[in-house]
Design a protein around this motif. Structure first.
Motif, PDB file in Angstrom:
ATOM      1  N   TRP A 283      28.034  30.187  71.005  1.00  0.00           N
ATOM      2  CA  TRP A 283      26.705  29.983  71.136  1.00  0.00           C
ATOM      3  C   TRP A 283      25.545  30.420  70.028  1.00  0.00           C
ATOM      4  O   TRP A 283      24.879  29.703  69.884  1.00  0.00           O
ATOM      5  CB  TRP A 283      26.192  30.290  72.667  1.00  0.00           C
ATOM      6  CG  TRP A 283      26.825  29.360  73.731  1.00  0.00           C
ATOM      7  CD1 TRP A 283      27.565  29.708  74.678  1.00  0.00           C
ATOM      8  CD2 TRP A 283      26.489  27.835  73.796  1.00  0.00           C
ATOM      9  NE1 TRP A 283      27.917  28.901  75.369  1.00  0.00           N
ATOM     10  CE2 TRP A 283      27.153  27.549  74.984  1.00  0.00           C
ATOM     11  CE3 TRP A 283      26.103  26.926  73.188  1.00  0.00           C
ATOM     12  CZ2 TRP A 283      27.270  26.415  75.296  1.00  0.00           C
ATOM     13  CZ3 TRP A 283      25.745  25.839  73.610  1.00  0.00           C
ATOM     14  CH2 TRP A 283      26.527  25.256  74.598  1.00  0.00           C
ATOM     15  N   GLN A 284      26.176  31.448  69.587  1.00  0.00           N
ATOM     16  CA  GLN A 284      25.266  32.309  68.474  1.00  0.00           C
ATOM     17  C   GLN A 284      25.618  31.337  67.265  1.00  0.00           C
ATOM     18  O   GLN A 284      24.532  31.139  66.540  1.00  0.00           O
ATOM     19  CB  GLN A 284      25.786  33.539  68.348  1.00  0.00           C
ATOM     20  CG  GLN A 284      25.081  34.309  67.367  1.00  0.00           C
ATOM     21  CD  GLN A 284      23.828  34.658  67.703  1.00  0.00           C
ATOM     22  OE1 GLN A 284      23.196  34.994  68.882  1.00  0.00           O
ATOM     23  NE2 GLN A 284      22.879  34.557  66.793  1.00  0.00           N
ATOM     24  N   PHE A 287      23.425  28.096  67.877  1.00  0.00           N
ATOM     25  CA  PHE A 287      22.287  28.381  67.891  1.00  0.00           C
ATOM     26  C   PHE A 287      21.640  28.476  66.506  1.00  0.00           C
ATOM     27  O   PHE A 287      20.564  27.854  66.120  1.00  0.00           O
ATOM     28  CB  PHE A 287      21.926  29.669  68.596  1.00  0.00           C
ATOM     29  CG  PHE A 287      20.285  30.176  68.450  1.00  0.00           C
ATOM     30  CD1 PHE A 287      19.463  29.604  69.182  1.00  0.00           C
ATOM     31  CD2 PHE A 287      19.906  31.043  67.569  1.00  0.00           C
ATOM     32  CE1 PHE A 287      18.207  29.865  69.500  1.00  0.00           C
ATOM     33  CE2 PHE A 287      18.542  31.574  67.656  1.00  0.00           C
ATOM     34  CZ  PHE A 287      17.730  31.020  68.425  1.00  0.00           C
ATOM     35  N   GLU A 288      22.430  29.012  65.500  1.00  0.00           N
ATOM     36  CA  GLU A 288      22.005  29.324  64.084  1.00  0.00           C
ATOM     37  C   GLU A 288      22.100  28.053  63.363  1.00  0.00           C
ATOM     38  O   GLU A 288      21.472  27.858  62.331  1.00  0.00           O
ATOM     39  CB  GLU A 288      22.802  30.433  63.657  1.00  0.00           C
ATOM     40  CG  GLU A 288      22.487  31.969  64.030  1.00  0.00           C
ATOM     41  CD  GLU A 288      20.807  32.248  63.542  1.00  0.00           C
ATOM     42  OE1 GLU A 288      20.485  31.590  62.987  1.00  0.00           O
ATOM     43  OE2 GLU A 288      20.402  33.181  64.311  1.00  0.00           O
ATOM     44  N   MET A 290      21.985  24.754  64.565  1.00  0.00           N
ATOM     45  CA  MET A 290      21.122  23.695  64.922  1.00  0.00           C
ATOM     46  C   MET A 290      20.306  22.972  64.023  1.00  0.00           C
ATOM     47  O   MET A 290      19.836  23.689  63.236  1.00  0.00           O
ATOM     48  CB  MET A 290      20.572  23.820  66.413  1.00  0.00           C
ATOM     49  CG  MET A 290      21.616  23.996  67.415  1.00  0.00           C
ATOM     50  SD  MET A 290      22.169  22.682  67.858  1.00  0.00           S
ATOM     51  CE  MET A 290      20.960  21.682  68.633  1.00  0.00           C
ATOM     52  N   LEU A 294      15.022  26.159  66.999  1.00  0.00           N
ATOM     53  CA  LEU A 294      15.226  26.718  68.496  1.00  0.00           C
ATOM     54  C   LEU A 294      14.776  28.169  68.320  1.00  0.00           C
ATOM     55  O   LEU A 294      14.508  28.968  67.301  1.00  0.00           O
ATOM     56  CB  LEU A 294      16.805  26.820  68.750  1.00  0.00           C
ATOM     57  CG  LEU A 294      17.572  25.521  68.847  1.00  0.00           C
ATOM     58  CD1 LEU A 294      18.848  25.791  69.214  1.00  0.00           C
ATOM     59  CD2 LEU A 294      16.890  24.700  70.176  1.00  0.00           C
ATOM     60  N   ASN A 307      16.033  30.498  65.169  1.00  0.00           N
ATOM     61  CA  ASN A 307      17.278  30.008  64.593  1.00  0.00           C
ATOM     62  C   ASN A 307      16.461  29.770  62.978  1.00  0.00           C
ATOM     63  O   ASN A 307      15.497  29.784  62.838  1.00  0.00           O
ATOM     64  CB  ASN A 307      18.192  28.922  64.977  1.00  0.00           C
ATOM     65  CG  ASN A 307      17.278  27.661  64.931  1.00  0.00           C
ATOM     66  OD1 ASN A 307      16.015  27.447  64.899  1.00  0.00           O
ATOM     67  ND2 ASN A 307      17.923  26.335  65.206  1.00  0.00           N
ATOM     68  N   ALA A 389      13.802  28.983  76.312  1.00  0.00           N
ATOM     69  CA  ALA A 389      14.354  28.480  75.300  1.00  0.00           C
ATOM     70  C   ALA A 389      13.709  27.190  74.838  1.00  0.00           C
ATOM     71  O   ALA A 389      13.639  26.408  75.806  1.00  0.00           O
ATOM     72  CB  ALA A 389      15.838  28.180  75.305  1.00  0.00           C
ATOM     73  N   ALA A 391      12.968  23.895  71.883  1.00  0.00           N
ATOM     74  CA  ALA A 391      13.628  23.388  70.861  1.00  0.00           C
ATOM     75  C   ALA A 391      12.587  22.497  70.364  1.00  0.00           C
ATOM     76  O   ALA A 391      11.911  21.651  70.864  1.00  0.00           O
ATOM     77  CB  ALA A 391      14.902  22.085  71.090  1.00  0.00           C
TER      78      ALA A 391
END
Length: 941
Positions: A283-284, A287-288, A290, A294, A307, A389, A391
């Motif tokens: 997920w890290q 996340f970075e 995407m 985010l 991110n 969170a 987006a």
């Protein structure tokens, strides 16, 4: 009492209804014929209807897709031919929302004494477990419900309790007692409150949530920690259903279902821990990497993580984030309150909180960036902190495309809405999806109806039987790509039932429209043009062709369509008679060109005159040209020829014109005879005028003697007279003066007619002349009780006239007014300065051709309240010896010379006369003479 409520005093139904309503799955009991006889509270909540409203609805209303299958299955289940049956179908709510569901059908256990055929139907979401445990707990027997009281509640896998809002527990099942570790009798004591099941600090929170749940302020189920008998916290899910009933203490009742969440929590915690360990790095990385920005935010707005896409979008760095970057730095001020409100809603998990939100971000330079924000609440941290969170999707390009598309759509919609033709967008199934205002008016629909959904185009209603045979079929072939674009005439019946001729055009759209599904097939634009006016013009043109062709053929004048080179394209019978002596012979048999009609010595002259005439403006009147022609039978006729050019039409290789030939041979002879007789009449007229002049001159001498001796007799020069003699002398004097006036007027009129009258023009002030004439006639007016109104004016400009003739003109007008004004009437004398255009446009001006070239004139107006003159007689008044009543018995005497003399004198001095009158309303006589600076150039005949 509400329809969903029950009567607590009715032990026959109350516990059974409570148990039915406490079951979480929606349940309905129906008869084989489809009649709904019972439904629980979850089903009412799902459908959004009151129980009383639901019980009067047919089951086909909610399961229309399953109607055929249910019609077969219900009787079989009710008769125990089938024990359990499941059916995948769709549930339709009252507002049209569809839910894919699974129906579980089974027959209830019958009572030993009396049984009725019912079917129990449990509703679950499609693909989920049937939850037969809930279905097996029910024994719905409408005749003997007490059998279900405590047994049904105790058999439930969920803890169930019947409570009121004051805190008392009226009923509780064994499952809940076992879950909490309490004895049932203890919990049912009136001194025990269900609020005591929560810790002291949580009781207010529990009471608030229960009330909010009962009032529908949030979802009925909420998580809570209850205390068991040992004081240990027990995580549970509470679901509250209001019964809208009252206990004897008048407290509102509600049903509380309690679900033990300890197994779920334990399993969930274990699963989350394992998932975190396995996917933390994944997920890290996700996340970075995407593509959308985010960020992790706290409730107060601080950014805990961002991110790379969000950093690139805003221009900030990770150091900026670590230093405490917040909402206030990255959200536009005008969007900040709305964004914070949505964040609060997401954290509270309220309805609609997951919907996207459009807002503007601020980059590091303060520039706005339109984004689409989607947020989700994260699980609380070990320290109990809640985070969000969010987006961020950059929609700058989308905004630009939307603006461009909106501008283009508005542009074309404006054009289509402004056109007068009806424009329809239809699909292959003949459904109308869009229409401009003219199209809506033609079909008789409102634009709001089209916004709700497409409308069927009923050709049978709008087309005549003859058009109905081929137009829909041709449109269908066109939509299928088998025919060319239609262009068809038809008779269209509009919404008011009025038939009108129309022209139908069609064109396929290049791609499926945005409103059409992928398999909807092609769409087309139909343009329906009302051609009623065009048809009327065509009919009018056809009628005009027949009309003018008839005139052309029956005209007595010879007419033909010709060209200058001599070609004869069309000719009427009169023209053909000039070319051929017999009607049965054709023109071409004798003359190959109309040039043969013209003598050779005049042909060149005629052609030149025609070319000059045809080169002038076609709208200008054409002058007739006199010439001679030679007919086919050898005659020579004197004719007048007129030519009018025709506008060149397609297919003509030369210019054409219409020639009309008028035979004036006889008219020429008659004109010569008339001219000869006019000369004779002029001689006679001059002789008559001379005779009148001589007679008038000869009458003056004896008239002067008669007048002189009469005055002597009246004055008593020859001695006194008796009264009768005095009256006779006065009558002789008056008759002599009258005859002398007639003689003088006759001499003046003859001099005007012969042109021998001399005028002595000089500057004259009109005021004193008017005052003198009015004063001379005022005594005569007083004798008839007539008032003469005249206000002397000193500012009247000087005019150049013959003063004696000017005075004579005023006198004739006043004499005429006195003669025709009855006693008690009035006469008004007016003078004013007017310009030339006012005289020319004056409604009573008799003739303005004699006006001098000057711009300003003196206007004299004599208005009376006399008998008036009818419009049909006014044109005769200014002629010599003319009167309205010329009979011998007429009440008003006169020779009819005065007004004719005024007209002649005014025109000789460069002026004009006029009259405005109506029968019974008096008359206004005018004459105009030029001012001093604008006099005629000559003073002699």
């Amino acid at each position: 009492m509400d329809d969903n409520s029950v009567d607590p005093s009715s032990q026959e139904q109350w516990p059974w209804r409570l148990a039915l309503d406490s079951i979480p799955p929606p349940l309905v009991i129906i008869r084989p014929a489809g009649e709904i006889i019972e439904a629980n509270a979850p089903l009412c909540l799902l459908l959004g209807m009151r129980r009383a409203e639901l019980l009067v609805q047919p089951w086909q209303r909610f399961f229309p897709d399953a109607s055929p299958s249910l019609a077969v299955m219900l009787p079989a289940i009710a008769q125990r031919q089938i024990n359990v049956a499941t059916l995948e179908t769709t549930l339709y709510r009252w507002n049209g929302i569809e839910h894919p569901i699974t129906l579980t059908l089974r027959p209830p256990r019958r009572n030993q004494d009396q049984g009725k055929d019912h079917v129990l139907c449990a509703i679950t979401a499609a693909g989920q477990s049937n939850q037969q445990s809930y279905v097996s707990l029910l024994d719905p027997n409408l005749d003997h419900p007490p059998a279900l009281n405590q047994q049904v509640m105790d058999a439930s896998l969920h803890g169930l309790a019947l409570c009121d809002v004051s805190g008392r527990i009226h009923e509780i099942n064994e499952t809940l007692c076992a879950m909490l570790g309490y004895h049932r009798q203890l919990l049912r004591q009136s001194t025990f409150s269900w609020l005591e099941l929560a810790s002291f600090v949580k009781r207010a929170d529990l009471h608030r949530k229960v009330l909010e749940s009962l009032h529908g302020e949030h979802e009925p189920g909420f998580e809570m920690e209850l205390l068991d008998a040992t004081g240990a916290p027990l995580p549970v899910l509470l679901t509250c259903h209001s019964l809208d009933s009252k206990t004897p203490t008048h407290q509102a009742l509600f049903f509380m279902a309690v679900t033990d969440l300890r197994p779920v929590k334990a399993e969930q915690a274990l699963r989350e821990l394992q998932l975190i360990k396995e996917t933390e790095s994944f997920w890290q990385h996700l996340f970075e990497n995407m593509t959308e920005g985010l960020g992790i935010f706290g409730p107060e707005g601080r950014i805990f993580a961002a991110n790379q896409a969000l950093l690139d979008l805003t221009g900030y760095t990770r150091d900026d984030v670590e230093r405490g970057l917040s909402w206030h730095d990255v959200i536009a001020p005008d969007h900040l309150d709305r964004t914070m409100q949505r964040a609060t809603e997401i954290l509270a998990r309220t309805a609609g909180s997951r919907l996207p939100l459009q807002a503007d971000l601020l980059d590091v330079h303060g520039q706005r960036i339109p984004v689409l924000m989607r947020g989700s609440a994260l699980p609380p941290s070990p320290q109990g902190e809640t985070r969000l969170a969010v987006a961020f999707a950059d929609i700058s390009a989308l905004r630009q495309r939307e603006a461009a598309l909106l501008k283009e759509r508005c542009y074309w919609q404006g054009i289509v809405s402004a056109v007068s033709e009806a424009v329809l967008v239809i699909d292959a199934q003949q459904l109308v999806h869009e229409a401009n205002p003219a199209g809506c008016a033609l079909l008789g629909v409102d634009s709001e109806q089209l916004e709700k959904g497409p409308l069927a185009l009923d050709w049978r209603r709008h087309l005549s039987p003859a058009d109905l045979e081929h137009i829909p079929a041709r449109l269908a072939r066109f939509m299928a790509g088998e025919g060319e674009a239609p262009c068809m005439e038809a008779t269209f019946v509009d919404a008011q039932g009025k038939e009108r001729p129309v022209l139908i055009h069609g064109k396929l759209l290049p791609s499926p429209a945005t409103w059409a599904p992928q398999d909807a097939g092609p769409a087309a634009v139909l343009v329906i043009t009302d051609i009623t006016a065009l048809k009327m013009r065509e009919d009018a043109m056809a009628h005009a062709m027949v009309y003018w062709r008839t005139i052309f053929e029956t005209a007595q004048d010879a007419m033909a369509v010709l060209s200058l080179v001599g070609h004869i394209h069309e000719a009427n019978p009169a023209f053909r008679s000039l070319l051929a002596p017999s009607p049965t012979q054709q023109a071409g048999q004798h003359l190959s060109s109309w040039h043969a009609l013209i003598p050779e010595n005049r042909l060149e002259e005629v052609l030149g005159a025609l070319q000059q005439a045809l080169s002038r403006d076609a709208a200008a009147p054409q002058q007739a040209m006199a010439t001679d022609i030679n007919t086919a039978d050898g005659r020579t006729l004197s004719v007048l020829v007129r030519a009018q050019p025709l506008q060149r039409q397609p297919g003509w290789n030369e210019d054409r014109f219409v020639m009309s030939v008028v035979d004036v041979t006889q008219l020429k002879v008659q004109a010569q005879e008339i001219e000869r007789k006019n000369r004779e009449l002029e001689v006679v007229s001059m002789a008559k005028t001379e005779l009148f002049a001589v007679m008038s001159h000869e009458l003056r001498t004896p008239l002067n003697a008669i007048i002189g001796f009469s005055e002597m007799l009246c004055d008593g020069v020859t001695g006194p007279l008796l009264e009768e003699q005095q009256d006779a002398a006065h009558e002789i004097l008056k008759a002599g003066q009258r005859i002398l006036k007639i003689a003088n007027d006759t001499i003046d009129l003859s001099e005007l007619a012969s042109g021998r009258m001399e005028l002595h023009l000089a500057p004259v002030e009109p005021g004193p002349v008017l005052a003198s004439v009015v004063a001379n006639l005022r005594q005569q007016a007083q004798q008839k009780s007539i008032q003469i109104a005249w206000q002397p004016q000193d500012d009247l400009p000087v005019c150049i006239v013959d003063e004696r003739r000017f005075q004579q003109m005023i006198g004739h007008y006043l004499d005429n007014a006195l003669k025709f004004t009855p006693p008690g009437g009035s006469i008004t004398v007016q003078a004013a300065v007017v310009n030339r255009s006012a005289i020319v446009q004056h409604p009573g001006c008799i003739a303005s051709a004699a006006l001098s070239a000057g711009e300003h004139f003196l206007e004299i107006c004599i208005a009376d309240t006399g008998i008036g003159i009818a419009p049909e007689h006014q044109s005769r008044l200014f002629r010599s010896f003319e009167q309205v009543d010329s009979s011998l018995s007429r009440p008003y005497q006169g020779t009819g010379l005065g007004l004719a003399l005024v007209k002649g004198l005014a025109e000789r001095q460069g002026g004009a006369v006029g009259l405005v009158s109506s029968l019974g309303s008096g008359s206004r006589f005018y004459f105009w003479v030029p001012l001093a600076a604008e006099t005629p150039g000559s003073t002699s005949p």
